[in-house]
Design a protein around this motif. Sequence first.
Motif, short mmCIF file in Angstrom:
data_model
loop_
_atom_site.label_atom_id
_atom_site.label_comp_id
_atom_site.label_asym_id
_atom_site.label_seq_id
_atom_site.Cartn_x
_atom_site.Cartn_y
_atom_site.Cartn_z
N SER A 214 0.86 -1.18 0.00
CA SER A 214 0.00 0.00 0.00
C SER A 214 0.90 1.23 0.00
O SER A 214 1.95 1.24 0.61
N PHE A 215 0.49 2.22 -0.72
CA PHE A 215 1.31 3.41 -0.86
C PHE A 215 0.97 4.48 0.18
O PHE A 215 1.20 5.66 -0.04
N ASN A 216 0.43 4.06 1.29
CA ASN A 216 0.16 5.00 2.38
C ASN A 216 1.48 5.34 3.06
O ASN A 216 2.30 4.49 3.33
N MET A 217 1.64 6.60 3.34
CA MET A 217 2.85 7.08 3.99
C MET A 217 2.80 6.74 5.47
O MET A 217 1.85 7.10 6.16
N PRO A 218 3.81 6.01 5.98
CA PRO A 218 3.83 5.74 7.41
C PRO A 218 4.10 7.02 8.20
O PRO A 218 4.64 7.99 7.67
N ALA A 219 3.74 6.98 9.45
CA ALA A 219 3.94 8.15 10.31
C ALA A 219 5.44 8.41 10.47
O ALA A 219 6.22 7.48 10.67
N LEU A 220 5.82 9.66 10.37
CA LEU A 220 7.23 10.02 10.50
C LEU A 220 7.59 10.18 11.96
O LEU A 220 6.85 10.76 12.75
N SER A 221 8.75 9.67 12.31
CA SER A 221 9.29 9.84 13.65
C SER A 221 10.78 10.07 13.52
O SER A 221 11.34 10.03 12.42
N GLN A 222 11.44 10.27 14.63
CA GLN A 222 12.88 10.51 14.60
C GLN A 222 13.64 9.28 14.09
O GLN A 222 14.69 9.42 13.48
N SER A 223 13.10 8.11 14.31
CA SER A 223 13.81 6.90 13.90
C SER A 223 13.70 6.62 12.40
O SER A 223 14.57 5.97 11.84
N ASN A 224 12.67 7.11 11.74
CA ASN A 224 12.53 6.81 10.31
C ASN A 224 12.62 8.05 9.41
O ASN A 224 12.33 7.97 8.23
N ILE A 225 13.04 9.17 9.95
CA ILE A 225 13.19 10.38 9.13
C ILE A 225 14.31 10.21 8.11
O ILE A 225 14.31 10.85 7.06
N ILE A 226 15.24 9.31 8.36
CA ILE A 226 16.35 9.07 7.43
C ILE A 226 15.84 8.58 6.08
O ILE A 226 16.43 8.88 5.04
N TYR A 227 14.73 7.86 6.08
CA TYR A 227 14.19 7.34 4.82
C TYR A 227 13.60 8.45 3.95
O TYR A 227 13.46 8.28 2.75
N VAL A 228 13.26 9.55 4.57
CA VAL A 228 12.81 10.72 3.82
C VAL A 228 14.02 11.51 3.32
O VAL A 228 13.99 12.07 2.23
N LEU A 229 15.08 11.50 4.10
CA LEU A 229 16.27 12.25 3.73
C LEU A 229 17.10 11.57 2.65
O LEU A 229 17.82 12.25 1.92
N ILE A 230 17.01 10.25 2.54
CA ILE A 230 17.81 9.53 1.53
C ILE A 230 17.55 10.05 0.12
O ILE A 230 18.51 10.38 -0.59
N PRO A 231 16.31 10.17 -0.34
CA PRO A 231 16.11 10.69 -1.70
C PRO A 231 16.54 12.15 -1.86
O PRO A 231 17.06 12.53 -2.92
N ILE A 232 16.35 12.95 -0.84
CA ILE A 232 16.73 14.35 -0.92
C ILE A 232 18.25 14.48 -1.04
O ILE A 232 18.77 15.21 -1.90
N ILE A 233 18.96 13.75 -0.20
CA ILE A 233 20.42 13.77 -0.24
C ILE A 233 20.92 13.21 -1.56
O ILE A 233 21.86 13.76 -2.16
N ALA A 234 20.31 12.14 -2.05
CA ALA A 234 20.72 11.54 -3.32
C ALA A 234 20.52 12.50 -4.47
O ALA A 234 21.38 12.63 -5.35
N TYR A 235 19.40 13.22 -4.48
CA TYR A 235 19.13 14.20 -5.53
C TYR A 235 20.18 15.31 -5.53
O TYR A 235 20.76 15.63 -6.57
N ILE A 236 20.43 15.88 -4.37
CA ILE A 236 21.39 16.98 -4.26
C ILE A 236 22.80 16.52 -4.60
O ILE A 236 23.51 17.14 -5.39
N PHE A 237 23.21 15.39 -4.02
CA PHE A 237 24.57 14.90 -4.22
C PHE A 237 24.79 14.46 -5.67
O PHE A 237 25.86 14.70 -6.24
N SER A 238 23.80 13.82 -6.28
CA SER A 238 23.97 13.35 -7.66
C SER A 238 24.10 14.52 -8.62
O SER A 238 24.93 14.50 -9.53
N ASN A 239 23.30 15.56 -8.42
CA ASN A 239 23.41 16.74 -9.28
C ASN A 239 24.72 17.49 -9.05
O ASN A 239 25.33 18.00 -10.00
N PHE A 240 25.17 17.55 -7.80
CA PHE A 240 26.45 18.18 -7.50
C PHE A 240 27.60 17.43 -8.19
O PHE A 240 28.46 18.05 -8.82
#
Length: 132
Positions: A33-59
Amino acid sequence: MEEKLKVTKMIHIALCSGLVIAYIFIGDVTSISFNMPALSQSNIIYVLIPIIAYIFSNFMFKTQLKAADKTLKLEANMAVYQTASIVRWAILEGAAFLILLLNKDFVLFGILIILYLALIHPTEDRVKTDLT
């Protein structure tokens, strides 16, 4: 130019299709299911992975393209462009696989990475724009 671009296009297609196949079989995308799980401090890294990958890959892509000699023809700089593109795509592919293997609840972010990867496919116009 077109012959050299075909190789880059084939590499891009192979990377994209490999990711799609991995997400279908390993991620079992059809039953998730494509429902977004609740964000917490322990799983915020999974949101940051695509953001970091986008920025770093373009850099990294832009850094690699600085090695291109602007005085040469586009065909002479195709090796630099191909290397820069492969580095960019590898970072995005790694991020998508990381999300898939670490936490399947955030597979939607991996699918967004795959969509972005598909959208940055190499074209002759894009090569001209990036190398000039």
